[in-house]
Motif scaffolding. Structure first.
Motif, PDB file in Angstrom:
ATOM      1  N   LYS A   1     -21.437 117.513 120.509  1.00 50.09           N
ATOM      2  CA  LYS A   1     -22.585 116.608 121.584  1.00 50.09           C
ATOM      3  C   LYS A   1     -23.817 117.487 120.545  1.00 50.09           C
ATOM      4  CE  LYS A   1     -19.920 114.451 124.533  1.00 50.09           C
ATOM      5  NZ  LYS A   1     -19.846 112.982 124.808  1.00 50.09           N
ATOM      6  N   LYS A   2     -23.677 118.317 120.703  1.00 49.80           N
ATOM      7  CA  LYS A   2     -25.008 119.646 120.319  1.00 49.80           C
ATOM      8  C   LYS A   2     -25.599 119.446 119.055  1.00 49.80           C
ATOM      9  CE  LYS A   2     -23.026 123.875 120.269  1.00 49.80           C
ATOM     10  NZ  LYS A   2     -22.909 125.563 120.686  1.00 49.80           N
ATOM     11  N   SER A   3     -24.178 119.097 118.056  1.00 49.21           N
ATOM     12  CA  SER A   3     -25.174 119.509 116.870  1.00 49.21           C
ATOM     13  C   SER A   3     -26.108 118.361 116.171  1.00 49.21           C
ATOM     14  CB  SER A   3     -23.849 118.891 115.885  1.00 49.21           C
ATOM     15  OG  SER A   3     -23.554 118.440 114.578  1.00 49.21           O
TER      16      SER A   3
ATOM     17  N   VAL B   1     -20.114 118.672  92.956  1.00 51.92           N
ATOM     18  CA  VAL B   1     -19.786 118.227  93.688  1.00 51.92           C
ATOM     19  C   VAL B   1     -19.335 119.579  93.852  1.00 51.92           C
ATOM     20  CG1 VAL B   1     -17.520 117.575  95.023  1.00 51.92           C
ATOM     21  CG2 VAL B   1     -18.510 115.898  93.127  1.00 51.92           C
ATOM     22  N   ALA B   2     -19.012 120.643  93.738  1.00 55.50           N
ATOM     23  CA  ALA B   2     -18.819 122.128  93.533  1.00 55.50           C
ATOM     24  C   ALA B   2     -19.819 122.330  94.257  1.00 55.50           C
ATOM     25  CB  ALA B   2     -17.806 122.657  92.610  1.00 55.50           C
ATOM     26  N   LEU B   3     -20.772 122.204  93.834  1.00 53.29           N
ATOM     27  CA  LEU B   3     -22.334 122.981  94.392  1.00 53.29           C
ATOM     28  C   LEU B   3     -23.118 122.382  95.957  1.00 53.29           C
ATOM     29  CD1 LEU B   3     -24.193 122.918  91.201  1.00 53.29           C
ATOM     30  CD2 LEU B   3     -23.917 125.294  92.889  1.00 53.29           C
ATOM     31  N   ILE B   4     -22.342 121.125  95.438  1.00 56.81           N
ATOM     32  CA  ILE B   4     -23.303 120.261  97.157  1.00 56.81           C
ATOM     33  C   ILE B   4     -21.557 121.247  98.589  1.00 56.81           C
ATOM     34  CG2 ILE B   4     -22.530 117.941  98.685  1.00 56.81           C
ATOM     35  CD1 ILE B   4     -24.349 116.671  95.687  1.00 56.81           C
ATOM     36  N   ALA B   5     -20.579 121.005  98.358  1.00 62.24           N
ATOM     37  CA  ALA B   5     -19.583 121.465  99.245  1.00 62.24           C
ATOM     38  C   ALA B   5     -19.802 122.430  99.290  1.00 62.24           C
ATOM     39  CB  ALA B   5     -17.963 121.278  98.336  1.00 62.24           C
ATOM     40  N   SER B   6     -19.625 123.307  98.456  1.00 60.04           N
ATOM     41  CA  SER B   6     -20.397 125.104  98.402  1.00 60.04           C
ATOM     42  C   SER B   6     -21.382 125.320  99.445  1.00 60.04           C
ATOM     43  CB  SER B   6     -20.194 125.690  97.854  1.00 60.04           C
ATOM     44  OG  SER B   6     -20.782 127.075  98.053  1.00 60.04           O
ATOM     45  N   THR B   7     -22.262 124.208  98.879  1.00 62.25           N
ATOM     46  CA  THR B   7     -23.681 124.436 100.453  1.00 62.25           C
ATOM     47  C   THR B   7     -23.598 123.537 101.733  1.00 62.25           C
ATOM     48  OG1 THR B   7     -25.189 124.275  98.118  1.00 62.25           O
ATOM     49  CG2 THR B   7     -26.021 123.575 100.490  1.00 62.25           C
ATOM     50  N   GLN B   8     -22.501 122.364 101.792  1.00 61.53           N
ATOM     51  CA  GLN B   8     -22.048 121.700 102.678  1.00 61.53           C
ATOM     52  C   GLN B   8     -21.284 123.111 103.788  1.00 61.53           C
ATOM     53  OE1 GLN B   8     -20.321 118.387 102.072  1.00 61.53           O
ATOM     54  NE2 GLN B   8     -22.430 117.008 102.401  1.00 61.53           N
ATOM     55  N   VAL B   9     -20.737 123.721 102.947  1.00 61.66           N
ATOM     56  CA  VAL B   9     -19.070 124.663 103.943  1.00 61.66           C
ATOM     57  C   VAL B   9     -20.238 125.499 104.501  1.00 61.66           C
ATOM     58  CG1 VAL B   9     -17.514 126.474 103.259  1.00 61.66           C
ATOM     59  CG2 VAL B   9     -17.613 124.061 102.754  1.00 61.66           C
ATOM     60  N   ARG B  10     -21.415 126.206 103.658  1.00 62.82           N
ATOM     61  CA  ARG B  10     -21.988 127.113 103.906  1.00 62.82           C
ATOM     62  C   ARG B  10     -23.099 127.013 105.264  1.00 62.82           C
ATOM     63  NH1 ARG B  10     -26.755 129.954 100.704  1.00 62.82           N
ATOM     64  NH2 ARG B  10     -27.372 132.145 102.544  1.00 62.82           N
ATOM     65  N   TYR B  11     -23.763 125.753 105.244  1.00 64.24           N
ATOM     66  CA  TYR B  11     -24.051 125.188 106.510  1.00 64.24           C
ATOM     67  C   TYR B  11     -23.571 124.765 107.912  1.00 64.24           C
ATOM     68  CZ  TYR B  11     -28.844 126.644 104.020  1.00 64.24           C
ATOM     69  OH  TYR B  11     -29.819 127.307 103.043  1.00 64.24           O
ATOM     70  N   PHE B  12     -22.621 123.678 106.606  1.00 63.24           N
ATOM     71  CA  PHE B  12     -22.101 122.939 108.168  1.00 63.24           C
ATOM     72  C   PHE B  12     -20.549 123.165 108.412  1.00 63.24           C
ATOM     73  CE2 PHE B  12     -25.008 119.569 106.116  1.00 63.24           C
ATOM     74  CZ  PHE B  12     -26.249 119.638 107.289  1.00 63.24           C
ATOM     75  N   SER B  13     -20.052 124.163 108.044  1.00 63.46           N
ATOM     76  CA  SER B  13     -18.645 124.410 108.289  1.00 63.46           C
ATOM     77  C   SER B  13     -18.367 124.396 109.683  1.00 63.46           C
ATOM     78  CB  SER B  13     -18.740 126.166 107.931  1.00 63.46           C
ATOM     79  OG  SER B  13     -18.824 127.125 109.177  1.00 63.46           O
ATOM     80  N   LEU B  14     -18.717 124.516 110.687  1.00 64.16           N
ATOM     81  CA  LEU B  14     -18.197 123.650 111.854  1.00 64.16           C
ATOM     82  C   LEU B  14     -17.923 122.091 111.878  1.00 64.16           C
ATOM     83  CD1 LEU B  14     -17.119 124.417 114.596  1.00 64.16           C
ATOM     84  CD2 LEU B  14     -19.345 123.819 115.253  1.00 64.16           C
ATOM     85  N   GLU B  15     -18.444 121.156 111.559  1.00 63.70           N
ATOM     86  CA  GLU B  15     -19.010 120.179 112.033  1.00 63.70           C
ATOM     87  C   GLU B  15     -17.456 120.048 110.689  1.00 63.70           C
ATOM     88  OE1 GLU B  15     -21.413 121.881 111.004  1.00 63.70           O
ATOM     89  OE2 GLU B  15     -23.042 120.797 112.807  1.00 63.70           O
ATOM     90  N   ILE B  16     -17.149 120.653 109.303  1.00 66.83           N
ATOM     91  CA  ILE B  16     -16.437 120.172 108.337  1.00 66.83           C
ATOM     92  C   ILE B  16     -14.395 120.148 109.043  1.00 66.83           C
ATOM     93  CG2 ILE B  16     -15.137 120.390 105.903  1.00 66.83           C
ATOM     94  CD1 ILE B  16     -19.138 121.227 105.492  1.00 66.83           C
TER      95      ILE B  16
END
Length: 108
Positions: A37-39, A11-26
């Motif tokens: 809308k452009k996401s 979970v920590a690895l996935i969360a860290s990766t998601q924050v790196r790539y999707f920080s705005l959406e999160i």
């Protein structure tokens, strides 16, 4: 290592990766705001699960599939984590071709 410790590490690895790539959406979802809308993730209708992971929220919501099958975790395709997961699944499936690997990725 216990099973619970391994799950927490995953979970920590996935969360860290998601924050790196999707920080705005999160950030937007945590603030109960709409994704821009452009996401490219907008069409996935994402939500944040109880572990803080970004998941797909689509038409499979009422199916008899398992939670992970109905609501797959969103992993950035260009991330190192995606490469490692696909390599692991490829090896686990005895070096099967892409046609056999990709349908199985939502189960992991």
């Amino acid at each position: 290592m216990t099973h619970q410790a391994l799950q927490q590490a995953k979970v920590a690895l996935i969360a860290s990766t998601q924050v790196r790539y999707f920080s705005l959406e999160i950030s937007l979802l945590r603030a109960s705001k709409s994704i821009e809308k452009k996401s490219s993730r907008l069409e996935l209708n994402p939500f944040i699960d109880t572990n803080g992971l970004l998941r797909v929220n689509d038409r499979l919501a009422n199916s008899s599939l398992t939670f992970n099958e109905r609501r797959p975790i969103i992993i950035p395709d260009k991330s190192r984590l995606a490469t490692l997961l696909l390599s692991y699944i490829h090896t686990l499936m005895l070096h099967a071709s892409r046609n056999f690997i990709f349908p199985d990725t939502s189960h992991k």
